[in-house]
Design an enzyme around this catalytic site. Structure first.
Site, PDB file in Angstrom:
ATOM      1  N   ARG A 109       1.852  -5.852  13.232  1.00 51.01           N
ATOM      2  CA  ARG A 109       1.306  -5.164  14.400  1.00 51.01           C
ATOM      3  C   ARG A 109       1.241  -6.071  15.620  1.00 51.01           C
ATOM      4  O   ARG A 109       1.379  -5.610  16.754  1.00 51.01           O
ATOM      5  CB  ARG A 109      -0.067  -4.586  14.064  1.00 51.01           C
ATOM      6  CG  ARG A 109       0.027  -3.445  13.069  1.00 51.01           C
ATOM      7  CD  ARG A 109      -1.301  -2.804  12.786  1.00 51.01           C
ATOM      8  NE  ARG A 109      -1.139  -1.688  11.857  1.00 51.01           N
ATOM      9  CZ  ARG A 109      -2.150  -0.939  11.411  1.00 51.01           C
ATOM     10  NH1 ARG A 109      -3.375  -1.202  11.815  1.00 51.01           N
ATOM     11  NH2 ARG A 109      -1.921   0.051  10.574  1.00 51.01           N
ATOM     12  N   ARG A 127       0.840  -1.202   0.000  1.00 52.19           N
ATOM     13  CA  ARG A 127       0.000   0.000   0.000  1.00 52.19           C
ATOM     14  C   ARG A 127       0.872   1.248   0.000  1.00 52.19           C
ATOM     15  O   ARG A 127       1.920   1.292   0.644  1.00 52.19           O
ATOM     16  CB  ARG A 127      -0.904   0.029   1.238  1.00 52.19           C
ATOM     17  CG  ARG A 127      -1.848  -1.152   1.311  1.00 52.19           C
ATOM     18  CD  ARG A 127      -2.742  -1.102   2.529  1.00 52.19           C
ATOM     19  NE  ARG A 127      -3.514  -2.331   2.650  1.00 52.19           N
ATOM     20  CZ  ARG A 127      -4.348  -2.584   3.652  1.00 52.19           C
ATOM     21  NH1 ARG A 127      -4.528  -1.689   4.610  1.00 52.19           N
ATOM     22  NH2 ARG A 127      -5.011  -3.739   3.699  1.00 52.19           N
ATOM     23  N   ARG A 172       2.947   1.317  10.378  1.00 50.94           N
ATOM     24  CA  ARG A 172       2.333   1.616   9.086  1.00 50.94           C
ATOM     25  C   ARG A 172       3.417   1.602   8.017  1.00 50.94           C
ATOM     26  O   ARG A 172       4.332   2.432   8.049  1.00 50.94           O
ATOM     27  CB  ARG A 172       1.640   2.974   9.125  1.00 50.94           C
ATOM     28  CG  ARG A 172       0.768   3.254   7.905  1.00 50.94           C
ATOM     29  CD  ARG A 172       0.043   4.569   8.059  1.00 50.94           C
ATOM     30  NE  ARG A 172      -0.939   4.531   9.120  1.00 50.94           N
ATOM     31  CZ  ARG A 172      -2.196   4.099   8.989  1.00 50.94           C
ATOM     32  NH1 ARG A 172      -2.613   3.654   7.810  1.00 50.94           N
ATOM     33  NH2 ARG A 172      -3.034   4.098   9.994  1.00 50.94           N
TER      34      ARG A 172
END
Length: 435
Positions: free
Chosen positions: A399, A271, A286
């Site tokens: 995560r 992404r 992220r």
């Protein structure tokens, strides 16, 4: 718009969207502020009107052709009727062009409409209004100030952000040594758990055609977040989640087998959204590339809410095996994903950052993706209808890695390895800082 424009024509149940139109418009705008249901319906009505007009002209042309044949058989003059044919041909050519342009305008508009939120989803644009529906376990207590995973990694050396940046730029991590093994242990433990819970493992391609992106709802809205590969023959795109590939497995198909159908897949996810959102977004939080184990289910409409709960249970069981405190949040409309009617986020506590962070989003997309992808099932009477699709992280391993490091850290910088993972690491019980 994909390889076959007609594939997307029935992408939405317009009857459902048109019923209680004002309510649905309000719900959609609370989810996506730029949603324009009235505009989409208006374009659709214009398209239908033009198409009907074209069909009438084509029918008139067929009748006129028959009249010419009859006059010729009778030896009657046809000059006047030939003039009508010429005029009709011009009108049909112009109308055909108008219908095509109208269809493209309608489809472009309607494919940007998100799924209608379920009635039990609170209408709010603010994620702070998300509703806690469950909490499990307690926060870890520390006799010292806990560090975040980036600080812990300075001595543990589990991942290398500098070399990742040298290879690909910021947001592309390199896992190394025991860090790579721990990440792989998490992936294997998660897959084993889902297999025990009745999922079938899939290893899909990481590059897919645009139709798969359209079908899952990634295109056209999120095209700017995708990594694309241009080819002489066709374009491919890197998957932002295995959900895209798992939904695309059955593009244009009809299920004759028993439902629900449950899949699990591990893939890296790609992404463009990684970036500077502050110190809390550093490290593994992220990234442009991250690892995720994904659950995906196809069900009959009447099964989907029950299937959603079994997916939540499967994801929760992983966190419980790892001994991590978590909470479940029912997302408000403004925080619910584009394709979802309802989403439950599972969030773990990160003591090094003094906050919760999402490790799984589990969504019921009802028939939204199925219509875009033309995926149906055949019931016991032979009648076909659209399936419901559901997806959920099971879990986002990077995560979970952050949660493990921050929750199991010791004052000397070492990390206790949860018992469930030790068998995947050759019995290793403690991660110790590099000398």
């Amino acid at each position: 718009m994909g390889e076959n424009l007609t594939l997307w024509f029935n992408m939405l149940d317009l009857k459902k969207y048109r019923e209680n139109c004002s309510v649905n418009e309000r719900k959609l705008k609370s989810k996506e502020a730029d949603s324009d249901l009235f505009g989409a319906l208006s374009l659709y009505d214009s398209f239908c009107s033009l198409k009907l007009k074209l069909e009438e002209k084509q029918a008139l042309m067929n009748q006129t052709a028959k009249q010419i044949g009859e006059k010729k058989r009778k030896g009657e003059p046809c000059d006047e009727i030939f003039a009508q044919v010429g005029s009709l041909k011009t009108e049909i050519t112009e109308l055909t062009s108008e219908v095509k342009a109208s269809e493209e305008a309608y489809l472009d508009k309607v494919c940007r409409l998100p799924n209608i939120p379920s009635d039990d989803v609170k209408e709010s644009p603010n994620p702070e209004d998300n509703v806690e529906i469950k909490s499990h376990g307690k926060k870890m207590s520390f006799s010292f100030a806990p560090k975040n995973h980036v600080e812990l990694n300075e001595k543990l050396e589990l991942f290398d952000f500098k070399r990742g940046a040298k290879l690909s730029g910021s947001g592309w991590p390199v896992y190394k040594g025991i860090g790579a093994r721990l990440e792989w242990a998490l992936i294997n433990m998660m897959i084993d758990t889902h297999l025990e819970n009745g999922y079938e493992m899939i290893m899909p391609p990481h590059l897919v055609k645009p139709d798969a992106m359209y079908g899952s709802g990634q295109l056209p809205k999120f095209g700017h977040q995708l990594f694309k590969v241009k080819d002489d023959d066709y374009d491919l795109m890197l998957i932002p989640t295995a959900e895209v590939a798992l939904n695309g497995l059955h593009l244009g198909e009809i299920f004759d087998e028993a439902l629900p159908k449950r899949y699990v897949a591990y893939t890296p996810c790609f992404r463009r959204e990684a970036g500077g959102l502050g110190a809390q977004e550093r490290g593994l939080i992220r990234m442009h590339q991250f690892n995720k184990v994904e659950m995906f289910c196809f069900s009959k409409p009447e099964q989907s809410e029950q299937v959603l709960q079994t997916m939540i249970d499967s994801a929760e069981s992983i966190l419980e095996k790892l001994g991590l405190h978590y909470r479940n949040m029912l997302l408000v409309t403004g925080d619910t994903s584009f394709s979802a009617a309802k989403t439950i986020d599972i969030e773990v506590w990160l003591p090094g950052q003094d906050r919760y962070y999402e490790v799984s989003s589990i969504s019921n997309c009802t028939d939204f993706q199925a219509r875009r992808s033309q995926i149906r099932y055949r019931d016991e009477n032979g009648k076909t209808d659209y399936v419901h699709t559901l997806n959920g992280s099971g879990l986002a391993t990077s995560r979970v890695m952050v949660a493990l490091l921050e929750n199991y850290q010791q004052e000397d910088g070492s990390i206790i390895v949860p018992e469930i993972l030790q068998k995947y690491l050759g019995g290793l019980k403690v991660l110790t800082p590099a000398s």
